[in-house]
Design an enzyme around this catalytic site. Sequence first.
Site, PDB file in Angstrom:
ATOM      1  N   ARG A   1      53.529  38.588  32.459  1.00 35.63           N
ATOM      2  CA  ARG A   1      52.117  38.880  32.753  1.00 35.63           C
ATOM      3  C   ARG A   1      51.308  37.591  32.917  1.00 35.63           C
ATOM      4  O   ARG A   1      50.403  37.523  33.758  1.00 35.63           O
ATOM      5  CB  ARG A   1      51.543  39.741  31.626  1.00 35.63           C
ATOM      6  CG  ARG A   1      50.130  40.257  31.848  1.00 35.63           C
ATOM      7  CD  ARG A   1      49.802  41.308  30.808  1.00 35.63           C
ATOM      8  NE  ARG A   1      48.476  41.878  30.983  1.00 35.63           N
ATOM      9  CZ  ARG A   1      47.442  41.614  30.178  1.00 35.63           C
ATOM     10  NH1 ARG A   1      47.601  40.801  29.145  1.00 35.63           N
ATOM     11  NH2 ARG A   1      46.268  42.176  30.396  1.00 35.63           N
TER      12      ARG A   1
ATOM     13  N   ASN B   1      42.065  39.238  30.222  1.00 38.65           N
ATOM     14  CA  ASN B   1      42.863  38.336  29.385  1.00 38.65           C
ATOM     15  C   ASN B   1      42.396  38.223  27.939  1.00 38.65           C
ATOM     16  O   ASN B   1      43.201  37.966  27.042  1.00 38.65           O
ATOM     17  CB  ASN B   1      42.864  36.928  30.001  1.00 38.65           C
ATOM     18  CG  ASN B   1      43.561  36.875  31.344  1.00 38.65           C
ATOM     19  OD1 ASN B   1      44.502  37.625  31.595  1.00 38.65           O
ATOM     20  ND2 ASN B   1      43.097  36.002  32.224  1.00 38.65           N
TER      21      ASN B   1
ATOM     22  N   HIS C   1      49.008  36.947  36.147  1.00 35.46           N
ATOM     23  CA  HIS C   1      47.563  36.722  36.045  1.00 35.46           C
ATOM     24  C   HIS C   1      47.192  35.314  36.495  1.00 35.46           C
ATOM     25  O   HIS C   1      46.072  35.090  36.960  1.00 35.46           O
ATOM     26  CB  HIS C   1      47.089  36.973  34.618  1.00 35.46           C
ATOM     27  CG  HIS C   1      46.957  38.429  34.293  1.00 35.46           C
ATOM     28  ND1 HIS C   1      46.124  38.905  33.297  1.00 35.46           N
ATOM     29  CD2 HIS C   1      47.543  39.524  34.829  1.00 35.46           C
ATOM     30  CE1 HIS C   1      46.215  40.230  33.237  1.00 35.46           C
ATOM     31  NE2 HIS C   1      47.076  40.617  34.161  1.00 35.46           N
TER      32      HIS C   1
ATOM     33  N   HIS D   1      55.727  46.720  34.952  1.00 29.33           N
ATOM     34  CA  HIS D   1      55.324  47.564  33.826  1.00 29.33           C
ATOM     35  C   HIS D   1      56.500  48.369  33.272  1.00 29.33           C
ATOM     36  O   HIS D   1      56.320  49.211  32.402  1.00 29.33           O
ATOM     37  CB  HIS D   1      54.187  48.501  34.236  1.00 29.33           C
ATOM     38  CG  HIS D   1      52.866  47.803  34.351  1.00 29.33           C
ATOM     39  ND1 HIS D   1      51.709  48.436  34.747  1.00 29.33           N
ATOM     40  CD2 HIS D   1      52.519  46.511  34.126  1.00 29.33           C
ATOM     41  CE1 HIS D   1      50.707  47.569  34.756  1.00 29.33           C
ATOM     42  NE2 HIS D   1      51.178  46.395  34.389  1.00 29.33           N
TER      43      HIS D   1
END
Length: 319
Positions: free
Chosen positions: A61, A93, A65, A193
């Site tokens: 992740r 975040n 991001h 995911h």
Amino acid sequence: MASRSKFLLHVILILCIATTAFSALSPYYYDRICPNALPTIKRVVEAAVRKEGRMGASLLRLHFHDCFVQGCDASILLDPTSTVDSEKNAIANQNSARGFEVIDLIKKEVDKICGRPVVSCADILAVAARDSVVALGGPTWTVPLGRRDSTTASRTLANQDIPSPFLDLPGLIQNFKRQGLNERDLVALSGGHAIGFAQCRTFRNRIYNATNIDPVFANARRKTCPRTGGDSNLAPLDPTAVVFDTEYFTNLLKRRGLLQSDQALFSGGSTDGLVKTYSYNFKAFSNDFANSMIKMGNIKVLTGKQGQIRLNCRKVNSN
């Protein structure tokens, strides 16, 4: 004829600009300057994932991001200062992004084995994401290397560009398109995911108000996510949250996507077919995921003399 030549020249120029960053990266970048860099990253990642399976998803992740905000430049790692509006404080975040200590440890170990700071924090994020997926049973891929680290961060861009868990399908498609990613990339990368957890605040509205949700699944999630309070309570993004598999997509077929943005991928829209294919074809999903990770990892990278190689991933080097 002159106008046609100008047009062709314009097209060639655009293609050259688009491929410059990609061609500047190479999977062999550290072979001469630090051949033990990648094995060191792998060793630290595997130890971290063995200690806590969830860490694999957290490291994946971080890379995602990072790349969606001004490119894959490790801007997500910068702590707030008087001149850095840290992305760590962005909505997606804050009190959510994690794994920074593992990145710090990787940086320390890599700089030690290399004898000097030659490996960028941006490359560490890209390789750690790959190694995390592999450690949890997912596919491997060759990571192009040679990224440089940014000297800036942008909380504003992070709030704007990191996909919200509340987006519908058109919103998701548009969000990924802004990064040069298509619908196949969207579905494949959302398959990240397959591992990890989400906080109650990101799926509360769905489990209490959505109509395209399996009621048994909704009731089960409500037990740990009340209507009020418990915002940071965790739920798995799929039933096998520390195994990289296709259960995420199987769940979508059953209307058991945890996030609104998950279920949006199978909601009567243009991505339904891919979700179905990935649900039963792990090889197809793995291949597309790997290709999309490489593509994402090349978004607006800094190379050559751009940016810097940070001495500390959390701070811009002092002059």
